[in-house]
Design an enzyme around this catalytic site. Structure first.
Site, mmCIF file in Angstrom:
data_model
loop_
_atom_site.group_PDB
_atom_site.id
_atom_site.type_symbol
_atom_site.label_atom_id
_atom_site.label_comp_id
_atom_site.label_asym_id
_atom_site.label_seq_id
_atom_site.Cartn_x
_atom_site.Cartn_y
_atom_site.Cartn_z
ATOM 1 C CG ASN A 9 42.365 40.574 35.550
ATOM 2 O OD1 ASN A 9 42.476 40.591 36.614
ATOM 3 N ND2 ASN A 9 41.413 40.417 34.876
ATOM 4 C CE LYS A 11 41.703 36.728 33.489
ATOM 5 N NZ LYS A 11 40.776 36.051 32.727
ATOM 6 C CG HIS A 94 37.086 40.992 34.353
ATOM 7 N ND1 HIS A 94 36.920 39.603 33.829
ATOM 8 C CD2 HIS A 94 38.266 41.220 33.497
ATOM 9 C CE1 HIS A 94 37.631 39.172 33.052
ATOM 10 N NE2 HIS A 94 38.627 40.180 33.017
ATOM 11 C CD GLU A 96 37.482 36.188 34.235
ATOM 12 O OE1 GLU A 96 38.151 36.494 35.358
ATOM 13 O OE2 GLU A 96 38.101 35.838 33.145
ATOM 14 C CD GLU A 166 38.864 42.592 29.267
ATOM 15 O OE1 GLU A 166 40.319 42.367 29.281
ATOM 16 O OE2 GLU A 166 38.223 41.871 30.144
ATOM 17 N N GLY A 172 40.582 34.612 27.769
ATOM 18 C CA GLY A 172 41.234 33.224 28.184
ATOM 19 C C GLY A 172 40.811 31.919 27.396
ATOM 20 C CB SER A 211 43.463 35.690 23.927
ATOM 21 O OG SER A 211 42.811 34.633 24.320
#
Ligand code: PEP
Length: 249
Positions: A9, A11, A94, A96, A166, A172, A211
């Protein structure tokens, strides 16, 4: 029996020229991969990446899509646009998108239905925040997120989707769920799928994301419930991503 799937991904990283350089470096490094390999890129990179991966074992993915077929939705992309650009996978829900762009379980479901209808494979993201894990809500939350996202699909369709577990606190941050934590929660997700879709639960592939990197991928991927990884930071360097793709080396 389930083919592992490692997906990057990217991003909001990599301009088209940077994307071309990254994926050109990646092609020879992962040519011998035993798992499915996907790069989910910004839409402006689709053309550059498609050209480089043509005829290789790398598949193209998008990072989001709208559920409507067309219309007055400024800035959005439809499933047909992705398909015609060579996209085969699409990340949906996701954290985010949920955190910064108001994505909800209901809109993740609409996107999932539209993606499947168009012949795209959704990578549906679910996962708990730190405070939700601490409060003991993880299992209930991932069950709810998963079943809402899949609502309206047939068991046959569910068998072909990809789910990414996730934990939000691990994305991250450099913090990773332990191998056992990730395996346990993915097992909960699989049982949630089984409760509604029966044996499709044995076919649906469930990735871990948060991560995941060249150092921790082997342990995570050795867990029986974990069928792959959704990789953020470590997908931005060809060598690192290739090491994750070769998780059992
Ligand atoms: C992600 O964004 O899906 C992700 C897992 O990111 P990272 O690997 O950087 O934690």
């Amino acid at each position: 029996m389930r083919t592992p799937i490692i997906a990057g991904n990217w991003k909001m990283n990599k301009t088209p020229s940077e994307a071309k350089a990254l994926v050109s470096a990646l092609v020879p490094l992962v040519a011998d991969a035993k798992c499915d390999v996907v790069v989910c890129t910004p839409a402006v990179d689709f053309a550059a990446v498609s050209e480089v991966i043509k005829g290789t074992n790398i598949k193209l993915g998008a990072e989001n899509m709208h559920w409507k077929e067309s219309g007055a939705f400024t800035g959005e992309l439809s499933a047909a646009m992705l398909k015609e650009s060579g996209v085969e996978y699409v990340i949906l829900g996701h954290s985010e998108r949920r955190q910064y762009f108001g994505e909800t379980d209901a809109t993740v479901n609409l996107r999932t239905l539209a993606a499947v209808k168009a012949g795209l494979t959704p990578i549906i993201c679910v996962g708990e925040k730190k405070e939700e894990r601490e409060a003991g809500y993880t299992n209930a939350l991932v069950t709810y997120q998963t079943l809402i996202a899949l609502s309206g699909l047939t068991a046959e369709q569910v068998a072909k989707v990809v789910i990414a577990y996730e934990p939000v606190w691990a994305i991250g941050t450099g913090l990773t769920a332990t191998d056992e934590q990730a395996n346990e929660t993915i097992g909960v997700i699989r049982e949630a799928v089984r409760s509604v879709y029966g044996d499709a639960a044995d076919e649906v592939r469930i990735q871990y994301g948060g991560s995941m990197n060249p150092k921790n991928c082997k342990g995570l991927m050795a867990q029986p419930e974990i069928d792959g990884g959704l990789i953020g930071g470590a997908s931005l360097k060809a060598e690192d991503f290739s090491k994750v793709v070769h998780f059992d080396a």
